[in-house]
Design a protein around this motif. Structure first.
Motif, PDB file in Angstrom:
ATOM      1  N   GLN A   1      23.000  31.094  38.239  1.00  0.00           N
ATOM      2  CA  GLN A   1      23.841  31.722  37.221  1.00  0.00           C
ATOM      3  C   GLN A   1      23.397  33.159  36.983  1.00  0.00           C
ATOM      4  N   VAL A   2      24.381  33.985  36.667  1.00  0.00           N
ATOM      5  CA  VAL A   2      24.130  35.396  36.358  1.00  0.00           C
ATOM      6  C   VAL A   2      24.759  35.694  35.007  1.00  0.00           C
ATOM      7  N   GLN A   3      24.012  36.351  34.156  1.00  0.00           N
ATOM      8  CA  GLN A   3      24.532  36.775  32.860  1.00  0.00           C
ATOM      9  C   GLN A   3      24.688  38.296  32.878  1.00  0.00           C
ATOM     10  N   LEU A   4      25.796  38.753  32.327  1.00  0.00           N
ATOM     11  CA  LEU A   4      26.119  40.179  32.306  1.00  0.00           C
ATOM     12  C   LEU A   4      26.456  40.609  30.882  1.00  0.00           C
ATOM     13  N   VAL A   5      25.878  41.723  30.473  1.00  0.00           N
ATOM     14  CA  VAL A   5      26.152  42.244  29.131  1.00  0.00           C
ATOM     15  C   VAL A   5      26.511  43.723  29.237  1.00  0.00           C
ATOM     16  N   GLU A   6      27.723  44.055  28.803  1.00  0.00           N
ATOM     17  CA  GLU A   6      28.174  45.436  28.832  1.00  0.00           C
ATOM     18  C   GLU A   6      27.846  46.145  27.517  1.00  0.00           C
ATOM     19  N   SER A   7      27.722  47.464  27.614  1.00  0.00           N
ATOM     20  CA  SER A   7      27.561  48.290  26.425  1.00  0.00           C
ATOM     21  C   SER A   7      28.064  49.692  26.731  1.00  0.00           C
ATOM     22  N   GLY A   8      28.284  50.464  25.667  1.00  0.00           N
ATOM     23  CA  GLY A   8      28.646  51.860  25.845  1.00  0.00           C
ATOM     24  C   GLY A   8      30.087  52.209  25.567  1.00  0.00           C
ATOM     25  N   GLY A   9      30.907  51.212  25.283  1.00  0.00           N
ATOM     26  CA  GLY A   9      32.302  51.518  24.982  1.00  0.00           C
ATOM     27  C   GLY A   9      32.440  52.198  23.633  1.00  0.00           C
ATOM     28  N   GLY A  10      33.644  52.664  23.351  1.00  0.00           N
ATOM     29  CA  GLY A  10      33.886  53.317  22.075  1.00  0.00           C
ATOM     30  C   GLY A  10      35.138  54.151  22.104  1.00  0.00           C
ATOM     31  N   LEU A  11      35.267  54.975  21.091  1.00  0.00           N
ATOM     32  CA  LEU A  11      36.419  55.867  20.951  1.00  0.00           C
ATOM     33  C   LEU A  11      36.036  57.259  21.437  1.00  0.00           C
ATOM     34  N   VAL A  12      36.878  57.826  22.275  1.00  0.00           N
ATOM     35  CA  VAL A  12      36.622  59.162  22.805  1.00  0.00           C
ATOM     36  C   VAL A  12      37.936  59.910  22.896  1.00  0.00           C
ATOM     37  N   GLN A  13      37.872  61.229  22.750  1.00  0.00           N
ATOM     38  CA  GLN A  13      39.080  62.036  22.850  1.00  0.00           C
ATOM     39  C   GLN A  13      39.442  62.274  24.311  1.00  0.00           C
ATOM     40  N   PRO A  14      40.705  62.522  24.573  1.00  0.00           N
ATOM     41  CA  PRO A  14      41.102  62.863  25.956  1.00  0.00           C
ATOM     42  C   PRO A  14      40.273  64.032  26.469  1.00  0.00           C
ATOM     43  N   GLY A  15      39.848  63.917  27.734  1.00  0.00           N
ATOM     44  CA  GLY A  15      38.994  64.928  28.325  1.00  0.00           C
ATOM     45  C   GLY A  15      37.513  64.678  28.123  1.00  0.00           C
TER      46      GLY A  15
ATOM     47  N   ALA B   1      22.189  42.974  33.895  1.00  0.00           N
ATOM     48  CA  ALA B   1      22.291  41.677  34.557  1.00  0.00           C
ATOM     49  C   ALA B   1      20.988  40.912  34.407  1.00  0.00           C
ATOM     50  N   SER B   2      21.110  39.608  34.276  1.00  0.00           N
ATOM     51  CA  SER B   2      19.939  38.737  34.210  1.00  0.00           C
ATOM     52  C   SER B   2      20.282  37.410  34.876  1.00  0.00           C
ATOM     53  N   GLY B   3      19.249  36.617  35.112  1.00  0.00           N
ATOM     54  CA  GLY B   3      19.468  35.340  35.782  1.00  0.00           C
ATOM     55  C   GLY B   3      19.164  35.441  37.264  1.00  0.00           C
ATOM     56  N   SER B   4      20.033  34.889  38.070  1.00  0.00           N
ATOM     57  CA  SER B   4      19.833  34.843  39.523  1.00  0.00           C
ATOM     58  C   SER B   4      20.217  36.179  40.162  1.00  0.00           C
ATOM     59  N   ILE B   5      19.415  37.195  39.872  1.00  0.00           N
ATOM     60  CA  ILE B   5      19.729  38.558  40.315  1.00  0.00           C
ATOM     61  C   ILE B   5      19.770  38.657  41.829  1.00  0.00           C
TER      62      ILE B   5
ATOM     63  N   THR C   1      27.693  42.320  45.234  1.00  0.00           N
ATOM     64  CA  THR C   1      28.483  43.436  44.722  1.00  0.00           C
ATOM     65  C   THR C   1      28.534  43.412  43.198  1.00  0.00           C
ATOM     66  N   LEU C   2      28.376  44.587  42.620  1.00  0.00           N
ATOM     67  CA  LEU C   2      28.593  44.772  41.184  1.00  0.00           C
ATOM     68  C   LEU C   2      29.802  45.680  41.008  1.00  0.00           C
ATOM     69  N   GLY C   3      30.592  45.387  40.003  1.00  0.00           N
ATOM     70  CA  GLY C   3      31.782  46.201  39.807  1.00  0.00           C
ATOM     71  C   GLY C   3      32.233  46.262  38.377  1.00  0.00           C
ATOM     72  N   TRP C   4      33.102  47.217  38.129  1.00  0.00           N
ATOM     73  CA  TRP C   4      33.766  47.352  36.842  1.00  0.00           C
ATOM     74  C   TRP C   4      35.255  47.100  37.046  1.00  0.00           C
ATOM     75  N   HIS C   5      35.796  46.280  36.192  1.00  0.00           N
ATOM     76  CA  HIS C   5      37.217  46.024  36.136  1.00  0.00           C
ATOM     77  C   HIS C   5      37.687  46.375  34.728  1.00  0.00           C
ATOM     78  N   ARG C   6      38.965  46.603  34.591  1.00  0.00           N
ATOM     79  CA  ARG C   6      39.499  46.884  33.255  1.00  0.00           C
ATOM     80  C   ARG C   6      40.844  46.203  33.078  1.00  0.00           C
TER      81      ARG C   6
ATOM     82  N   ALA D   1      16.064  48.224  40.277  1.00  0.00           N
ATOM     83  CA  ALA D   1      14.762  47.944  39.663  1.00  0.00           C
ATOM     84  C   ALA D   1      14.921  47.473  38.219  1.00  0.00           C
ATOM     85  N   LYS D   2      15.976  47.968  37.555  1.00  0.00           N
ATOM     86  CA  LYS D   2      16.208  47.605  36.153  1.00  0.00           C
ATOM     87  C   LYS D   2      17.360  46.630  36.004  1.00  0.00           C
ATOM     88  N   ASN D   3      17.914  46.174  37.126  1.00  0.00           N
ATOM     89  CA  ASN D   3      19.028  45.209  37.092  1.00  0.00           C
ATOM     90  C   ASN D   3      20.166  45.700  36.210  1.00  0.00           C
TER      91      ASN D   3
END
Length: 116
Positions: free
Chosen positions: A1-15, A24-28, A33-38, A74-76
Motif C-alpha cells: 500500500q502507498v499513502q499520498l498526502v497533497e499540500s500547497g493548494g489555495g487561492l491565487v490570482q491569474p498570472g 508518499a509513504s508506505g511501499s515506496i 510513476t508519480l503524477g498529478w491529475h486534476r 530521497a524525501k519521497n
C-alpha cells in the motif's frame, strides 16, 4: 500500500504561482510513476503531468511551459510548480502513484482556485 498526502493548494490570482507537494509513504519501492491529475467542476479527471522513476516527464498540452513536475526520491516527495496560472487551472489536484504492477494510488486532493 502507498499513502499520498497533497499540500500547497489555495487561492491565487491569474498570472500567479503555486507549488504543490505530494508526500508518499508506505511501499515506496513499488512506485514507478508519480503524477498529478486534476478535476474541475463538471469535468472528468485529467492528467496534468507525470514523472517516472527514471525521471522521464510528460505534460498535458494545456500546461506545457507553465508547470514543472519534479520528484525528490530521497524525501519521497513530488512537486508541481505552477506558474502563469489561468482561471481554467482551477480544479482539485490529485496526487497519483502507479506501481510497477500498474496499481494506482490516490491522494485526497488539494483545491487550487485561480481568481481575481
Amino acid at each position: 500500500q502507498v499513502q499520498l498526502v497533497e499540500s500547497g493548494g489555495g487561492l491565487v490570482q491569474p498570472g500567479g504561482s503555486l507549488r504543490l507537494s505530494c508526500a508518499a509513504s508506505g511501499s515506496i519501492g513499488s512506485i514507478n510513476t508519480l503524477g498529478w491529475h486534476r478535476q474541475a467542476p463538471g469535468k472528468q479527471r485529467e492528467l496534468v503531468a507525470a514523472v517516472t522513476s527514471g525521471g522521464s516527464t510528460n505534460y498535458a498540452d494545456s500546461v506545457k511551459g507553465r508547470f514543472t513536475i519534479s520528484r525528490d526520491n530521497a524525501k519521497n516527495t513530488m512537486f508541481l510548480q505552477m506558474n502563469s496560472l489561468k482561471h481554467e487551472d482551477t480544479a482539485v489536484y490529485y496526487c497519483n502513484a502507479r506501481s510497477y504492477f500498474e496499481v494506482d494510488y490516490w491522494g485526497k486532493g488539494t483545491l487550487v482556485t485561480v481568481s481575481s
